[in-house]
Design a protein around this motif. Structure first.
Motif, mmCIF file in Angstrom:
data_model
loop_
_atom_site.group_PDB
_atom_site.id
_atom_site.type_symbol
_atom_site.label_atom_id
_atom_site.label_comp_id
_atom_site.label_asym_id
_atom_site.label_seq_id
_atom_site.Cartn_x
_atom_site.Cartn_y
_atom_site.Cartn_z
ATOM 1 N N VAL A 56 1.247 2.948 18.719
ATOM 2 C CA VAL A 56 0.487 3.861 18.266
ATOM 3 C C VAL A 56 1.541 4.917 17.750
ATOM 4 C CG1 VAL A 56 -0.769 6.082 18.741
ATOM 5 C CG2 VAL A 56 -1.607 3.683 19.342
ATOM 6 N N ILE A 57 2.378 5.219 18.299
ATOM 7 C CA ILE A 57 3.469 6.330 18.190
ATOM 8 C C ILE A 57 4.191 5.525 16.770
ATOM 9 C CG2 ILE A 57 6.003 7.226 18.845
ATOM 10 C CD1 ILE A 57 4.545 7.210 21.758
ATOM 11 N N GLU A 58 4.638 4.340 16.769
ATOM 12 C CA GLU A 58 5.379 3.752 15.700
ATOM 13 C C GLU A 58 4.270 4.075 14.452
ATOM 14 O OE1 GLU A 58 4.890 -0.655 15.251
ATOM 15 O OE2 GLU A 58 6.888 -0.564 14.679
ATOM 16 N N TRP A 59 2.889 3.848 14.415
ATOM 17 C CA TRP A 59 2.310 3.996 13.328
ATOM 18 C C TRP A 59 2.112 5.458 13.072
ATOM 19 C CZ3 TRP A 59 1.555 0.634 9.367
ATOM 20 C CH2 TRP A 59 1.823 -0.612 9.747
ATOM 21 N N LEU A 60 2.058 6.268 13.939
ATOM 22 C CA LEU A 60 2.135 7.681 13.910
ATOM 23 C C LEU A 60 3.269 8.233 13.138
ATOM 24 C CD1 LEU A 60 0.390 10.354 14.141
ATOM 25 C CD2 LEU A 60 1.553 10.425 16.499
ATOM 26 N N MET A 61 3.995 7.922 13.272
ATOM 27 C CA MET A 61 5.403 8.217 12.588
ATOM 28 C C MET A 61 5.567 7.690 11.213
ATOM 29 S SD MET A 61 7.078 10.126 14.654
ATOM 30 C CE MET A 61 5.973 10.450 16.197
ATOM 31 N N TRP A 62 4.938 6.370 10.964
ATOM 32 C CA TRP A 62 4.733 5.964 9.556
ATOM 33 C C TRP A 62 4.016 6.701 8.661
ATOM 34 C CZ3 TRP A 62 0.188 3.611 7.318
ATOM 35 C CH2 TRP A 62 0.427 3.140 6.241
ATOM 36 N N VAL A 86 0.720 -1.973 2.670
ATOM 37 C CA VAL A 86 1.278 -1.957 3.971
ATOM 38 C C VAL A 86 0.157 -1.874 4.951
ATOM 39 C CG1 VAL A 86 2.754 -0.961 5.658
ATOM 40 C CG2 VAL A 86 3.442 -1.199 3.495
ATOM 41 N N LEU A 87 -0.729 -0.773 4.669
ATOM 42 C CA LEU A 87 -1.804 -0.302 5.710
ATOM 43 C C LEU A 87 -2.770 -1.404 5.503
ATOM 44 C CD1 LEU A 87 -3.297 1.464 7.585
ATOM 45 C CD2 LEU A 87 -4.062 2.533 5.698
ATOM 46 N N ASP A 88 -3.164 -2.180 4.338
ATOM 47 C CA ASP A 88 -3.997 -3.412 4.226
ATOM 48 C C ASP A 88 -3.603 -4.274 4.909
ATOM 49 O OD1 ASP A 88 -6.480 -3.681 2.760
ATOM 50 O OD2 ASP A 88 -5.413 -5.472 2.005
ATOM 51 N N ARG A 89 -2.292 -4.550 5.137
ATOM 52 C CA ARG A 89 -1.967 -5.818 5.698
ATOM 53 C C ARG A 89 -2.163 -5.687 7.485
ATOM 54 N NH1 ARG A 89 1.848 -5.979 1.704
ATOM 55 N NH2 ARG A 89 3.636 -4.957 2.798
ATOM 56 N N ARG A 90 -1.790 -4.392 7.679
ATOM 57 C CA ARG A 90 -1.769 -4.086 9.087
ATOM 58 C C ARG A 90 -3.252 -4.258 9.467
ATOM 59 N NH1 ARG A 90 0.733 -4.174 14.010
ATOM 60 N NH2 ARG A 90 -0.478 -3.084 15.365
ATOM 61 N N LEU A 91 -4.135 -3.878 8.667
ATOM 62 C CA LEU A 91 -5.617 -3.868 9.234
ATOM 63 C C LEU A 91 -6.155 -5.244 8.981
ATOM 64 C CD1 LEU A 91 -6.608 -0.318 7.658
ATOM 65 C CD2 LEU A 91 -6.524 -0.978 10.209
ATOM 66 N N ALA A 92 -5.615 -6.266 8.441
ATOM 67 C CA ALA A 92 -5.969 -7.676 8.317
ATOM 68 C C ALA A 92 -6.303 -8.190 9.760
ATOM 69 C CB ALA A 92 -5.191 -8.627 7.655
ATOM 70 N N GLY A 93 -7.541 -8.623 10.037
ATOM 71 C CA GLY A 93 -7.923 -9.074 11.297
ATOM 72 C C GLY A 93 -7.915 -7.998 12.356
ATOM 73 N N ASP A 147 -7.928 2.399 -6.167
ATOM 74 C CA ASP A 147 -9.338 1.622 -6.135
ATOM 75 C C ASP A 147 -9.432 1.121 -4.726
ATOM 76 O OD1 ASP A 147 -11.659 0.316 -6.093
ATOM 77 O OD2 ASP A 147 -11.214 -0.623 -8.039
ATOM 78 N N LEU A 148 -10.166 1.409 -3.693
ATOM 79 C CA LEU A 148 -10.314 0.863 -2.348
ATOM 80 C C LEU A 148 -10.618 -0.610 -2.365
ATOM 81 C CD1 LEU A 148 -11.056 3.731 0.244
ATOM 82 C CD2 LEU A 148 -8.940 2.588 -0.352
ATOM 83 N N ASN A 149 -11.328 -1.083 -3.566
ATOM 84 C CA ASN A 149 -11.685 -2.402 -3.443
ATOM 85 C C ASN A 149 -10.665 -3.240 -3.605
ATOM 86 O OD1 ASN A 149 -14.659 -2.070 -3.535
ATOM 87 N ND2 ASN A 149 -14.398 -1.076 -5.492
ATOM 88 N N GLU A 150 -9.445 -2.755 -3.885
ATOM 89 C CA GLU A 150 -8.115 -3.629 -4.268
ATOM 90 C C GLU A 150 -7.485 -3.734 -2.764
ATOM 91 O OE1 GLU A 150 -5.451 -2.796 -7.308
ATOM 92 O OE2 GLU A 150 -6.860 -1.442 -8.150
ATOM 93 N N PHE A 151 -7.922 -2.862 -1.818
ATOM 94 C CA PHE A 151 -7.582 -2.717 -0.489
ATOM 95 C C PHE A 151 -8.753 -3.130 0.712
ATOM 96 C CE2 PHE A 151 -4.683 -0.752 -3.123
ATOM 97 C CZ PHE A 151 -3.605 -1.348 -3.071
ATOM 98 N N PRO A 152 -9.046 -4.178 0.485
ATOM 99 C CA PRO A 152 -10.463 -4.308 1.312
ATOM 100 C C PRO A 152 -10.323 -4.249 2.870
ATOM 101 C CG PRO A 152 -9.673 -6.663 0.560
ATOM 102 C CD PRO A 152 -8.682 -5.342 -0.085
ATOM 103 N N ASN A 153 -9.369 -4.234 3.482
ATOM 104 C CA ASN A 153 -9.032 -3.949 4.874
ATOM 105 C C ASN A 153 -9.179 -2.631 5.029
ATOM 106 O OD1 ASN A 153 -9.242 -6.894 5.837
ATOM 107 N ND2 ASN A 153 -6.939 -6.757 4.816
ATOM 108 N N VAL A 154 -8.408 -1.756 3.954
ATOM 109 C CA VAL A 154 -8.346 -0.437 4.368
ATOM 110 C C VAL A 154 -9.853 0.068 4.079
ATOM 111 C CG1 VAL A 154 -7.383 1.922 3.120
ATOM 112 C CG2 VAL A 154 -6.051 -0.271 3.375
ATOM 113 N N LYS A 155 -10.534 -0.533 3.196
ATOM 114 C CA LYS A 155 -11.790 0.263 2.599
ATOM 115 C C LYS A 155 -12.638 -0.195 4.005
ATOM 116 C CE LYS A 155 -15.781 -0.081 -0.575
ATOM 117 N NZ LYS A 155 -16.218 -0.866 -1.756
ATOM 118 N N ARG A 156 -12.679 -1.218 4.735
ATOM 119 C CA ARG A 156 -13.722 -1.324 5.534
ATOM 120 C C ARG A 156 -13.183 -0.270 6.979
ATOM 121 N NH1 ARG A 156 -11.362 -3.878 9.657
ATOM 122 N NH2 ARG A 156 -9.885 -5.208 8.285
#
Ligand SMILES: N[C@@H](CCC(=O)N[C@@H](CS)C(=O)NCC(=O)O)C(=O)O
Length: 210
Positions: free
Chosen positions: A92-98, A138-145, A173-182
């Motif tokens: 959490v601290i790592e992604w907060l710093m990101w 980066v966020l989309d990949r992190r949120l995959a699964g 366009d958030l549709n290009e980043f479906p994990n971020v959109k969800r």
């Protein structure tokens, strides 16, 4: 009781959303950054970098600037939204710093050059739009699964959400980043997020992507 010094911006909303999520009583002191109120000497005593958000905790006497520090302080005060297990807490601290070092400053530059000053600095527009897309990737990949950035909903999500809420300003366009959109839609539906988003003014609602 927490005094919250804020304005209707992504960094300001991090603090008000956190206060709402944590159920802490707080009093809002609007600092109109368009009118330069952030330079008021009284405000500088609380926020020496003359930026919002800032808080003063009447229980402990502590004043804090910097939204990341504020989120960590409130999470530690309430034992909420910051996991206690070793690995999860550091993630959490790592992604907060990101968020603090990447998402906030870079997307802020997109707002500055692309939204408010288009055509004045083509190189800066290109650079920051490209960086914005990279960060969304980066966020989309992190949120995959994953439902949230780290395990359960945390201050890493609270910090990142208000910046993603300006996707339309960032040419995304958030549709290009479906994990971020969800993830974004799930957080948008939280009642505490909806209450915190409209502090100190309800002029802007949470944007919902098509
Ligand atoms: N790193 C700081 C950034 C705070 C920040 O840039 N706040 C903006 C509003 S989002 C501000 O107060 N701007 C006033 C100014 O530019 O003078 C944080 O996360 O709290």
């Amino acid at each position: 009781m927490i005094d919250l010094y804020t304005w209707s911006t992504p960094n300001g909303r991090k603090a008000s959303i956190a206060l709402e999520e944590m159920g802490l009583p707080y009093e809002v002191h609007p600092i109109d950054i368009g009118k330069g109120e952030q330079f008021d000497p009284e405000f500088l005593k609380i926020s020496p970098n003359n930026r919002i958000p800032a808080i003063h905790d009447r229980d402990t006497g502590l004043s804090l600037m910097e939204s990341g520090a504020i989120l960590m302080y409130l999470a530690m005060k309430t034992d909420k939204f910051l996991p206690t297990s070793f690995e999860s807490r550091w993630r959490v601290i790592e992604w907060l710093m990101w968020q603090m070092g990447g998402v906030g400053p870079m997307l802020g530059q997109v707002h500055h050059f692309v939204k408010f000053n288009p055509g004045k600095a083509p190189y800066a527009e290109e650079r920051y739009l490209k960086e914005a897309r990279r960060l969304y990737g980066v966020l989309d990949r992190r949120l995959a699964g994953r439902d949230f950035i780290v395990d359960e909903y945390s201050i890493a999500d609270i910090a990142t959400f208000p910046w993603i809420a300006r996707f339309d300003w960032q040419g995304i366009d958030l549709n290009e980043f479906p994990n971020v959109k969800r993830w974004y839609l799930a957080i948008s539906a939280r009642p505490a997020v909806q209450r915190g988003y409209i502090v100190p003014s309800d002029a802007q609602k949470i944007p919902i992507p098509a």
